[in-house]
Write a protein that holds these residues in place. Structure first.
Motif, PDB file in Angstrom:
ATOM      1  N   GLU A 336      44.592  35.240  31.825  1.00  0.00           N
ATOM      2  CA  GLU A 336      43.447  34.440  31.376  1.00  0.00           C
ATOM      3  C   GLU A 336      42.450  34.228  32.523  1.00  0.00           C
ATOM      4  O   GLU A 336      41.232  34.231  32.309  1.00  0.00           O
ATOM      5  N   ALA A 337      42.960  34.040  33.739  1.00  0.00           N
ATOM      6  CA  ALA A 337      42.089  33.778  34.883  1.00  0.00           C
ATOM      7  C   ALA A 337      41.177  34.961  35.180  1.00  0.00           C
ATOM      8  O   ALA A 337      39.962  34.787  35.362  1.00  0.00           O
ATOM      9  N   ILE A 338      41.733  36.177  35.235  1.00  0.00           N
ATOM     10  CA  ILE A 338      40.903  37.331  35.562  1.00  0.00           C
ATOM     11  C   ILE A 338      39.923  37.627  34.438  1.00  0.00           C
ATOM     12  O   ILE A 338      38.778  38.045  34.677  1.00  0.00           O
ATOM     13  N   ASN A 339      40.332  37.373  33.185  1.00  0.00           N
ATOM     14  CA  ASN A 339      39.409  37.586  32.066  1.00  0.00           C
ATOM     15  C   ASN A 339      38.222  36.623  32.134  1.00  0.00           C
ATOM     16  O   ASN A 339      37.078  37.000  31.860  1.00  0.00           O
ATOM     17  N   SER A 340      38.504  35.372  32.504  1.00  0.00           N
ATOM     18  CA  SER A 340      37.425  34.389  32.643  1.00  0.00           C
ATOM     19  C   SER A 340      36.477  34.763  33.776  1.00  0.00           C
ATOM     20  O   SER A 340      35.256  34.626  33.658  1.00  0.00           O
ATOM     21  N   GLU A 343      34.295  37.603  32.697  1.00  0.00           N
ATOM     22  CA  GLU A 343      33.277  37.130  31.765  1.00  0.00           C
ATOM     23  C   GLU A 343      32.068  36.577  32.518  1.00  0.00           C
ATOM     24  O   GLU A 343      30.914  36.832  32.155  1.00  0.00           O
ATOM     25  N   ASP A 344      32.321  35.817  33.602  1.00  0.00           N
ATOM     26  CA  ASP A 344      31.229  35.287  34.413  1.00  0.00           C
ATOM     27  C   ASP A 344      30.478  36.394  35.150  1.00  0.00           C
ATOM     28  O   ASP A 344      29.252  36.347  35.296  1.00  0.00           O
ATOM     29  N   ALA A 350      25.624  39.413  40.022  1.00  0.00           N
ATOM     30  CA  ALA A 350      26.096  39.257  41.402  1.00  0.00           C
ATOM     31  C   ALA A 350      25.224  38.260  42.147  1.00  0.00           C
ATOM     32  O   ALA A 350      24.366  38.635  42.968  1.00  0.00           O
ATOM     33  N   PRO A 351      25.422  36.947  41.909  1.00  0.00           N
ATOM     34  CA  PRO A 351      24.621  35.937  42.622  1.00  0.00           C
ATOM     35  C   PRO A 351      24.951  35.937  44.118  1.00  0.00           C
ATOM     36  O   PRO A 351      25.997  36.435  44.541  1.00  0.00           O
ATOM     37  N   ASP A 352      24.050  35.362  44.912  1.00  0.00           N
ATOM     38  CA  ASP A 352      24.221  35.346  46.374  1.00  0.00           C
ATOM     39  C   ASP A 352      25.489  34.604  46.784  1.00  0.00           C
ATOM     40  O   ASP A 352      25.898  33.618  46.166  1.00  0.00           O
ATOM     41  N   PHE A 353      26.069  35.090  47.901  1.00  0.00           N
ATOM     42  CA  PHE A 353      27.235  34.422  48.476  1.00  0.00           C
ATOM     43  C   PHE A 353      26.808  33.115  49.136  1.00  0.00           C
ATOM     44  O   PHE A 353      25.688  33.022  49.650  1.00  0.00           O
ATOM     45  N   PRO A 354      27.688  32.134  49.197  1.00  0.00           N
ATOM     46  CA  PRO A 354      27.418  30.988  50.082  1.00  0.00           C
ATOM     47  C   PRO A 354      27.240  31.507  51.512  1.00  0.00           C
ATOM     48  O   PRO A 354      27.928  32.433  51.942  1.00  0.00           O
ATOM     49  N   ARG A 355      26.280  30.917  52.259  1.00  0.00           N
ATOM     50  CA  ARG A 355      25.948  31.411  53.607  1.00  0.00           C
ATOM     51  C   ARG A 355      27.160  31.470  54.513  1.00  0.00           C
ATOM     52  O   ARG A 355      27.343  32.437  55.269  1.00  0.00           O
ATOM     53  N   HIS A 356      28.029  30.479  54.439  1.00  0.00           N
ATOM     54  CA  HIS A 356      29.151  30.438  55.380  1.00  0.00           C
ATOM     55  C   HIS A 356      30.240  31.477  55.065  1.00  0.00           C
ATOM     56  O   HIS A 356      31.172  31.645  55.844  1.00  0.00           O
ATOM     57  N   LEU A 357      30.127  32.173  53.922  1.00  0.00           N
ATOM     58  CA  LEU A 357      31.109  33.221  53.608  1.00  0.00           C
ATOM     59  C   LEU A 357      30.621  34.610  54.008  1.00  0.00           C
ATOM     60  O   LEU A 357      31.398  35.568  53.994  1.00  0.00           O
ATOM     61  N   TYR A 399      38.647  29.210  36.734  1.00  0.00           N
ATOM     62  CA  TYR A 399      39.212  30.334  36.005  1.00  0.00           C
ATOM     63  C   TYR A 399      40.732  30.186  35.816  1.00  0.00           C
ATOM     64  O   TYR A 399      41.256  30.439  34.737  1.00  0.00           O
ATOM     65  N   TYR A 400      41.394  29.803  36.869  1.00  0.00           N
ATOM     66  CA  TYR A 400      42.851  29.725  36.808  1.00  0.00           C
ATOM     67  C   TYR A 400      43.308  28.318  36.463  1.00  0.00           C
ATOM     68  O   TYR A 400      42.866  27.337  37.063  1.00  0.00           O
TER      69      TYR A 400
END
Length: 426
Positions: A336-340, A343-344, A350-357, A399-400
């Protein structure tokens, strides 16, 4: 060449047909259509030997139409045009009924040739197929036909047909036949719902029977040899393949190891351990998952052993994996987690990563934020620190969800512990 027994004893009327009560009993749809004499275009879908050809012949006889039979495995467009060319000739006054067997072997162009003549009523088409017509038949043909599903005939329904076949052989050869009820049932139960296969076995058993004077004795030993593996109706590329795998998977998921072993046995008897091993690996993650994380490791070892050993020894590690997975606690939380999450991904891209990542790189002039500002979890108590990991647009998505089994609940308790500790130290 003599006509096979299965063709010689075909039923001449609906009352003599075995099986298919769901469409042929009094008041049922197909029987009403046949009795009305107004025959539409139809597709008969189902397993071999269930009576599709027999019903087509009965229909042709009852409605007075001229029957033409083609088999799509060998027929060509020229053969179809030959049938069409007979329209209006002597003997076709009541119309032409074309019975096209195995229509799935006609390509789209060949099936399109039929359309014009189906639509204007020059021919009435009854097509048969052992494959799902909604996948195997051109949609324009489907839309102009009524589909009837023919089911495998139950062994108890086949028993009278087997007994009748022996009686007819005795009459034709002017002999007595000595055959026990057990032998008759063996034949009926080893044909996998295929009446034609059962009758063919009767004919072979009669040929192989022991002859003493004017009596033909049918022995259990000869029938066992003739019927061996004949009950394995299986097509790796057809519905049976996917139906057996589906039944197997759902049996393991439902914690019924006995049913799972039965369906696995059918796959093993057919020699298809590859599909079985692939499905076991899938089940280990999809249905057992985090409730028993070691299941995937053990299953992989069993699968590797099975593929290395080959049959017949492969059945042993396969059985071990089946019983392990069927009796293990179940959780589909990872599934269920990977399917969710997927879905997103499909929804937000592909939204932007948080800067610190982001990977460490030079901050050029004009950068809104300078420095990585990443918090290294191992520098904090319990190797945990709260910070944002998801992109801003989905930062609060979950998701999980921890399953209600012992393993995942232990993981949940640990998660709650370290997050509470973090709040205290802030």
């Amino acid at each position: 060449m003599s006509v096979p027994l299965a063709d010689r004893i075909r039923p001449e009327n609906l009352d003599d047909v075995v099986g298919q009560e769901h469409i042929l009993s009094d008041g049922k749809p197909l029987r009403r259509i046949i009795e009305s004499g107004k025959i539409p275009n139809m597709i008969f879908y189902g397993v071999s030997g269930a009576g599709k050809t027999t019903i087509a012949r009965i229909i042709a006889n009852n409605c007075g139409m001229t029957l033409h039979r083609l088999n799509a495995t060998t027929a060509t467009i020229a053969d179809v045009k030959d049938v069409i060319s007979s329209i209006g000739s002597f003997g076709t006054e009541n119309g032409i009924l074309l019975y096209l067997d195995e229509i799935q072997y006609f390509n789209k162009k060949q099936q399109q040739v039929l359309l014009e003549y189906i639509e204007n009523g020059d021919i009435t088409l009854i097509a048969s197929t052992t494959e799902n017509p909604y996948f195997a038949v051109y949609s324009a043909i489907i839309s102009r036909c009524t589909v009837f599903e023919f089911r495998a005939v139950s062994p108890d329904k086949i028993v009278p047909a087997v007994r009748r076949a022996f009686t007819i052989l005795s009459r034709e050869s002017d002999t007595e036949t000595e055959v026990s009820d057990d032998v008759i049932r063996t034949i009926a139960y080893n044909c996998s719902g295929d009446v034609r296969k059962a009758i063919n076995t009767v004919e072979l058993a009669y040929v192989c029977g022991e002859r003493v004077g004017n009596t033909v004795k049918i022995t259990p030993e000869s029938v066992e040899i003739l019927a061996q593996k004949s009950n394995m109706r299986y097509d790796r590329n057809g519905d049976q393949h996917f139906d057996i795998l589906s039944a197997f998977h759902k049996s393991v998921r439902g914690s019924d190891e006995n049913a799972a072993l039965h369906y696995a046995g059918r796959l093993i008897e057919s020699g298809d351990i590859t599909s079985l091993c692939r499905r076991l690996l899938c089940i280990a993650s999809e249905d057992v998952g985090l409730a028993y994380p070691q299941a995937i490791v053990i299953t992989k070892a069993c699968v590797d052993s099975a593929l290395q050993l080959g049959l017949p020894e492969a059945r042993l590690p396969i059985a071990q994996a089946i019983i392990l997975l069927a009796t293990a606690p179940k959780s589909n939380s990872a599934y269920e987690a990977i399917n969710s999450a997927l879905e997103d991904v499909r929804k937000y891209g592909a939204p932007d990563f948080p800067r610190h990542l982001q990977n460490v790189h030079f901050d050029g002039a004009g950068a809104e934020i300078y420095g990585q500002n990443y918090l290294y979890p191992h520098d904090f108590p319990d190797h945990y620190v709260k910070q944002q990991y998801l992109p801003d647009v989905i930062k609060d998505h979950v998701y999980y969800k921890f399953g209600d089994n012992k393993t995942e609940q232990s993981a949940l308790l640990y998660r709650e512990k370290i997050t509470q500790q973090h709040k205290k130290t802030r």
